[in-house]
Design a protein around this motif. Structure first.
Motif, PDB file in Angstrom:
ATOM      1  N   TRP A 167     -20.619 -80.420 -37.120  1.00  0.00           N
ATOM      2  CA  TRP A 167     -20.343 -81.527 -36.201  1.00  0.00           C
ATOM      3  C   TRP A 167     -19.529 -82.622 -36.884  1.00  0.00           C
ATOM      4  N   MET A 168     -19.730 -82.805 -38.172  1.00  0.00           N
ATOM      5  CA  MET A 168     -18.903 -83.769 -38.899  1.00  0.00           C
ATOM      6  C   MET A 168     -17.444 -83.329 -38.899  1.00  0.00           C
ATOM      7  N   ARG A 169     -17.215 -82.056 -39.139  1.00  0.00           N
ATOM      8  CA  ARG A 169     -15.842 -81.546 -39.117  1.00  0.00           C
ATOM      9  C   ARG A 169     -15.236 -81.651 -37.719  1.00  0.00           C
ATOM     10  N   LEU A 170     -16.035 -81.307 -36.710  1.00  0.00           N
ATOM     11  CA  LEU A 170     -15.524 -81.394 -35.330  1.00  0.00           C
ATOM     12  C   LEU A 170     -15.093 -82.817 -34.976  1.00  0.00           C
ATOM     13  N   SER A 171     -15.812 -83.810 -35.485  1.00  0.00           N
ATOM     14  CA  SER A 171     -15.505 -85.199 -35.129  1.00  0.00           C
ATOM     15  C   SER A 171     -14.145 -85.645 -35.636  1.00  0.00           C
ATOM     16  N   LEU A 172     -13.570 -84.923 -36.607  1.00  0.00           N
ATOM     17  CA  LEU A 172     -12.262 -85.287 -37.152  1.00  0.00           C
ATOM     18  C   LEU A 172     -11.109 -84.570 -36.444  1.00  0.00           C
ATOM     19  N   ILE A 173     -11.421 -83.542 -35.658  1.00  0.00           N
ATOM     20  CA  ILE A 173     -10.368 -82.767 -35.007  1.00  0.00           C
ATOM     21  C   ILE A 173      -9.513 -83.614 -34.061  1.00  0.00           C
ATOM     22  N   PRO A 174     -10.091 -84.571 -33.296  1.00  0.00           N
ATOM     23  CA  PRO A 174      -9.232 -85.394 -32.434  1.00  0.00           C
ATOM     24  C   PRO A 174      -8.117 -86.110 -33.182  1.00  0.00           C
ATOM     25  N   LEU A 175      -8.331 -86.470 -34.445  1.00  0.00           N
ATOM     26  CA  LEU A 175      -7.260 -87.096 -35.220  1.00  0.00           C
ATOM     27  C   LEU A 175      -6.101 -86.122 -35.421  1.00  0.00           C
ATOM     28  N   ILE A 176      -6.426 -84.848 -35.689  1.00  0.00           N
ATOM     29  CA  ILE A 176      -5.384 -83.835 -35.887  1.00  0.00           C
ATOM     30  C   ILE A 176      -4.598 -83.634 -34.599  1.00  0.00           C
ATOM     31  N   LEU A 184      -4.394 -76.060 -40.688  1.00  0.00           N
ATOM     32  CA  LEU A 184      -5.617 -75.410 -40.216  1.00  0.00           C
ATOM     33  C   LEU A 184      -6.693 -75.409 -41.296  1.00  0.00           C
ATOM     34  N   GLY A 185      -6.316 -75.007 -42.502  1.00  0.00           N
ATOM     35  CA  GLY A 185      -7.307 -74.887 -43.570  1.00  0.00           C
ATOM     36  C   GLY A 185      -7.943 -76.211 -43.933  1.00  0.00           C
ATOM     37  N   TRP A 186      -7.124 -77.247 -44.118  1.00  0.00           N
ATOM     38  CA  TRP A 186      -7.658 -78.548 -44.519  1.00  0.00           C
ATOM     39  C   TRP A 186      -8.070 -79.388 -43.332  1.00  0.00           C
ATOM     40  N   GLY A 187      -7.501 -79.125 -42.153  1.00  0.00           N
ATOM     41  CA  GLY A 187      -7.895 -79.872 -40.963  1.00  0.00           C
ATOM     42  C   GLY A 187      -9.286 -79.532 -40.490  1.00  0.00           C
ATOM     43  N   ALA A 188      -9.802 -78.370 -40.883  1.00  0.00           N
ATOM     44  CA  ALA A 188     -11.157 -77.963 -40.502  1.00  0.00           C
ATOM     45  C   ALA A 188     -12.181 -78.360 -41.550  1.00  0.00           C
ATOM     46  N   SER A 189     -11.793 -79.190 -42.513  1.00  0.00           N
ATOM     47  CA  SER A 189     -12.711 -79.627 -43.562  1.00  0.00           C
ATOM     48  C   SER A 189     -12.978 -81.119 -43.425  1.00  0.00           C
ATOM     49  N   LEU A 190     -13.886 -81.627 -44.251  1.00  0.00           N
ATOM     50  CA  LEU A 190     -14.180 -83.055 -44.258  1.00  0.00           C
ATOM     51  C   LEU A 190     -13.152 -83.852 -45.049  1.00  0.00           C
ATOM     52  N   CYS A 191     -12.303 -83.162 -45.799  1.00  0.00           N
ATOM     53  CA  CYS A 191     -11.283 -83.861 -46.590  1.00  0.00           C
ATOM     54  C   CYS A 191     -10.335 -84.608 -45.653  1.00  0.00           C
ATOM     55  N   LEU A 229      -9.299 -75.055 -30.813  1.00  0.00           N
ATOM     56  CA  LEU A 229     -10.169 -73.880 -30.921  1.00  0.00           C
ATOM     57  C   LEU A 229     -10.090 -73.250 -32.306  1.00  0.00           C
ATOM     58  N   LEU A 230      -8.880 -73.147 -32.846  1.00  0.00           N
ATOM     59  CA  LEU A 230      -8.718 -72.578 -34.184  1.00  0.00           C
ATOM     60  C   LEU A 230      -9.443 -73.431 -35.223  1.00  0.00           C
ATOM     61  N   LEU A 231      -9.302 -74.737 -35.115  1.00  0.00           N
ATOM     62  CA  LEU A 231      -9.968 -75.635 -36.057  1.00  0.00           C
ATOM     63  C   LEU A 231     -11.482 -75.583 -35.888  1.00  0.00           C
ATOM     64  N   ALA A 232     -11.946 -75.538 -34.641  1.00  0.00           N
ATOM     65  CA  ALA A 232     -13.387 -75.515 -34.391  1.00  0.00           C
ATOM     66  C   ALA A 232     -14.025 -74.252 -34.952  1.00  0.00           C
ATOM     67  N   TYR A 233     -13.351 -73.116 -34.796  1.00  0.00           N
ATOM     68  CA  TYR A 233     -13.901 -71.875 -35.353  1.00  0.00           C
ATOM     69  C   TYR A 233     -13.997 -71.954 -36.874  1.00  0.00           C
ATOM     70  N   ALA A 279     -14.216 -74.676 -38.619  1.00  0.00           N
ATOM     71  CA  ALA A 279     -15.218 -75.684 -38.958  1.00  0.00           C
ATOM     72  C   ALA A 279     -16.624 -75.102 -38.982  1.00  0.00           C
ATOM     73  N   GLY A 280     -16.864 -74.104 -38.166  1.00  0.00           N
ATOM     74  CA  GLY A 280     -18.188 -73.495 -38.126  1.00  0.00           C
ATOM     75  C   GLY A 280     -18.375 -72.336 -39.071  1.00  0.00           C
ATOM     76  N   ASN A 281     -17.289 -71.821 -39.641  1.00  0.00           N
ATOM     77  CA  ASN A 281     -17.398 -70.595 -40.445  1.00  0.00           C
ATOM     78  C   ASN A 281     -16.961 -70.750 -41.896  1.00  0.00           C
ATOM     79  N   MET A 282     -16.395 -71.901 -42.263  1.00  0.00           N
ATOM     80  CA  MET A 282     -16.086 -72.141 -43.672  1.00  0.00           C
ATOM     81  C   MET A 282     -17.276 -72.806 -44.351  1.00  0.00           C
ATOM     82  N   SER A 283     -17.647 -72.326 -45.520  1.00  0.00           N
ATOM     83  CA  SER A 283     -18.705 -72.979 -46.271  1.00  0.00           C
ATOM     84  C   SER A 283     -18.188 -74.285 -46.855  1.00  0.00           C
ATOM     85  N   LEU A 284     -19.108 -75.129 -47.254  1.00  0.00           N
ATOM     86  CA  LEU A 284     -18.760 -76.440 -47.795  1.00  0.00           C
ATOM     87  C   LEU A 284     -17.954 -76.271 -49.076  1.00  0.00           C
TER      88      LEU A 284
END
Length: 743
Positions: free
Chosen positions: A332-341, A375-382, A242-246, A248-253
């Protein structure tokens, strides 16, 4: 003895009399009587009337009726409550389950110790696949090894079934009763039965919604049956998601994500990996599906590695798509990486429990869940947080093999090792690291160890589709001195056991290291950086609670070591030293992320200590860590620990430690509320991937709104030092200062 046959029925007027007749006349073992309970689930046809008419001519047939349609589970529960038998059998009101199965099932349950009998059907096509999936999930949750959990033909000991607190109203009854039987330690036996399936056109009612409800019931009942520690594990993973998903939706690129975005869109279009080859391809493959919705300018592509066209492709994606469409796709791209975390967190939890025992896994998972860096980098595409997650997973599976070498464990360790390397080039270190760990910790099963390395290498090459694998060293044209010197000492015909794009990525990355990047630390600018840079990053950006845990763990480690801890210490020192030794790119805190879970794992050793001091210190440190992290959330990317006050952290670190363009959505909202419509000029110098359409902040005083990144305020050329004389009117996160200058 009495057998109660419960027949739930809904709109089955065409078959109900036939089913009652067959149930009434079916042969049973000697000494077994029967009663039949028909439960009409508020049918809209003649089902109830047909059952009533039939019951009028025979004894021991009872017909009940629900006032409103509630579902099969509710009908069965009503029948159970009204039954009088020693055994209870569920019989569907259609013709799928013939009564000839009764004798076989009753013969099984009459054996001592058997609590329930399930009839195993022969299924075909789509229904077979769905049933296997649901049965597999149920088995994972209950510990059974059933072949057909969803069968509608079930026989129970009545006393046990009535003692279960069942609540499912629809077809999820099958999953719930199985889970509740598992809670009681009931013995279930399966027997093959006759089965004649019908189609939806013939009246079959179960659908995908029922399958979804069944999955939910399996998860709910499985969670309720877990130990408190496992429940906490799942709760922490859910909190992290949930923390990562929030975020992912609120950080700019951010600025680095531009390259990941461009390469993902390009890969989704061409399935080629020749863009952004300094980064391994696994994350862009995962994000390719949501990225496929975005448009881009194909003219931005260049085949020359030196052009680094990923940045141009990323900018073309930003320019070619409406802002809302781009934002949704990136989310949605960021969300798809959350399962790895989450997978990395779970493996770390298992790792800590197996190494230290007790509840040590929860200590690791708490540190992992609330880590500001994760949290910070896990919610990004990096890919760095994903690389950290796969790194701890790979080391966990490798240690499992070291503890108990088997071919299966070796194969698993090799596959995960290959996936590690596909998340980030840094994990090419896994090959020498695994060799070092094997030499220090085992030196046994050399053939299996070789299999692990070869499997990892095969998976790594497969991730690149084996393009250019085994190309000779003389076939490459390198640009970096490092790779040129390496090639010079090797035979030109020597095949390189790595894919071509990976080798070229190493060359391109080596060029960057040799060239160096301007870096800032403790108020000093450098052209190349420092070897102690990442040590300072951990000291400044890890919460004080984590630092205290690490220091105490280090002291106790020197006093007394636990068997197997050398694995963790060697791994951490190896990775941390390797990353720190590259001083040409001391710029981003994300580079140290692969070593972070190993540090957290080492901190878990404190949980094994006895005494009141340990019982107080660990919760206190974890509590302060969580409080510190959540206080800064959602500005986790620019987090600094409690030793720093506002406006002070930029004296020690800059770059993506504070601002990487992540706060521009919040900046735009602030502008809309406070500046738009109020007049005055606006100038901005920020790190946004999507630049504001306003002039840049001038090099000397000018009236109006001045919006500037903290990084820009401390430029090495002191271009904006004149702004330091003024007090900011507002601050966005910790990354952007806003000044309002007027006469």
């Amino acid at each position: 003895m009495l057998l109660s046959i419960i027949i739930p029925a809904y709109n089955e007027s065409a078959s109900i009399e036939y089913i009652i007749d067959k149930a009434y006349s079916a042969p049973l073992p000697p000494g077994i009587e029967r009663e039949i309970i028909v439960v009409d689930d508020a049918s809209t046809d003649e089902t109830y009337a047909c059952a009533e008419n039939y019951a009028a001519f025979y004894k021991n047939i009872h017909v009940l009726r629900q006032k409103r349609n509630k579902g099969k589970g509710a009908a069965v529960r009503l029948g159970i409550s009204e039954s009088q038998g020693d055994y209870i059998l569920i019989q569907d009101a259609d013709r799928e389950y013939p009564s000839s199965n009764y004798m076989r099932m009753m013969s099984e349950i009459l054996e001592a110790g058997i609590d329930a009998v399930y009839g195993v059907r022969t299924l075909h096509s789509f229904h077979k696949a769905g049933n296997r999936l649901l049965t597999y999930l149920s088995n994972r949750a209950t510990g059974y090894s059933l072949k057909d959990m969803e069968t509608g033909h079930k026989l129970f000991r009545a006393a046990l079934l009535k003692s279960l607190r069942l609540r499912s109203s629809r077809f999820a009854f099958e999953a719930e009763v199985t889970a509740k039987l598992a809670d009681r330690g009931a013995v279930i036996r399966e027997v093959p039965i006759e089965y004649f399936p019908r189609t939806r056109q013939q009246g079959k009612k179960i659908g995908w919604r029922d399958a979804a409800a069944c999955v939910w019931t399996i998860a709910r009942c499985g969670f309720a049956a877990l130990t408190p520690a496992k429940r906490c594990c799942i709760a922490l993973l859910c909190v992290q998601a949930l923390l990562l998903a929030y975020l992912a939706g609120n950080m700019s690129l951010n600025r680095t994500e531009v390259g990941y975005l461009g390469s993902a869109v390009y890969f989704s279009d061409t399935h080629k990996l020749d863009v952004f080859h300094v980064n391994a391809p696994l994350t862009r493959m995962i994000t390719a599906f949501p990225a496929s919705a975005l448009d881009y300018d194909r003219r931005s592509y260049s085949p020359r590695a030196a052009d680094r066209c990923e940045w141009g492709l990323g900018k073309s994606v930003i320019a070619s798509n409406p802002q809302e469409k781009l934002r949704n796709a990136v989310f949605w791209m960021r969300l798809s990486l959350i399962p790895l975390i989450l997978f990395g967190g779970y493996c770390g939890y298992r790792f800590a429990n197996e190494l230290y025992g007790g509840s040590c896994g929860l200590v690791f998972l708490t540190l992992w869940t609330f880590s500001p860096l994760v949290l910070g980098w896990g919610a990004s595409l990096c890919s760095d947080a994903a690389a950290a997650a796969m790194g701890i997973a790979g080391l966990y599976f490798f240690r499992r093999w070291l503890v108990k070498p088997t071919h299966y464990r070796g194969l698993t360790a090799g596959i995960v090792m290959g996936l590690m390397c596909l998340t980030k080039l840094t994990w090419l270190l896994a090959f020498p690291l695994y060799l070092l760990l094997w030499l220090v910790c085992s030196r046994k099963q050399s053939a299996q160890f070789a299999m692990i390395l070869l499997t990892g290498l095969a998976v790594l090459n497969a991730g690149y589709f084996y393009e250019g694998s085994l190309k000779t060293i003389g076939g490459y044209s390198f640009r970096s001195n490092t790779m040129k010197n390496t090639a010079a000492v090797l035979a030109e015909q020597l095949p390189v056991p790595l894919p071509r794009e990976l080798v070229m990525g190493i060359d391109t990355q080596s060029v960057d290291f040799e060239k160096g990047t301007e870096s800032y630390l403790n108020g000093v600018w450098s052209d190349r950086g420092w070897k102690h840079y990442y040590l300072c990053v951990l000291a400044y950006k890890e919460p004080v609670g984590v630092i205290m845990l690490f220091l105490l763990a280090a002291v106790t480690f020197l006093i007394g070591r636990k068997k197997g801890e050398g694995f963790i210490v060697i791994s951490f020192l190896f990775v941390f030293t390797a990353v720190s030794s590259v001083d040409g790119l001391s710029a981003h805190p994300r580079y140290i992320l692969p070593a972070l879970p190993l540090l957290y794992l080492f901190c878990c050793r404190l949980q094994t200590l006895q005494g009141k001091a340990a019982a107080f210190v660990i919760p206190a440190c974890l509590g302060t860590m969580m409080t510190s992290s959540l206080t800064a959330y959602p500005h986790s990317l620019s987090y600094f620990n409690e030793c720093f006050t506002a406006h002070q952290e930029s004296e020690y670190l800059l770059g993506s430690n504070i601002d990487h363009g992540q706060d521009c959505y919040e900046l735009q909202r602030w502008i809309d509320r406070h500046i738009e419509g109020h007049g005055g000029t606006i100038a901005a110098s920020v790190y946004a991937a999507e630049p504001l359409n306003v002039p840049k902040v001038p090099e000397k005083k000018q009236d109006g709104w001045m919006i500037i990144s903290v990084n820009e305020l401390r430029r090495s050329d002191k271009k904006y030092d004149w702004l330091k004389e003024y007090k900011p009117a507002a601050r966005i996160g910790r990354s952007i200062e806003i000044y309002h200058l007027a006469n």
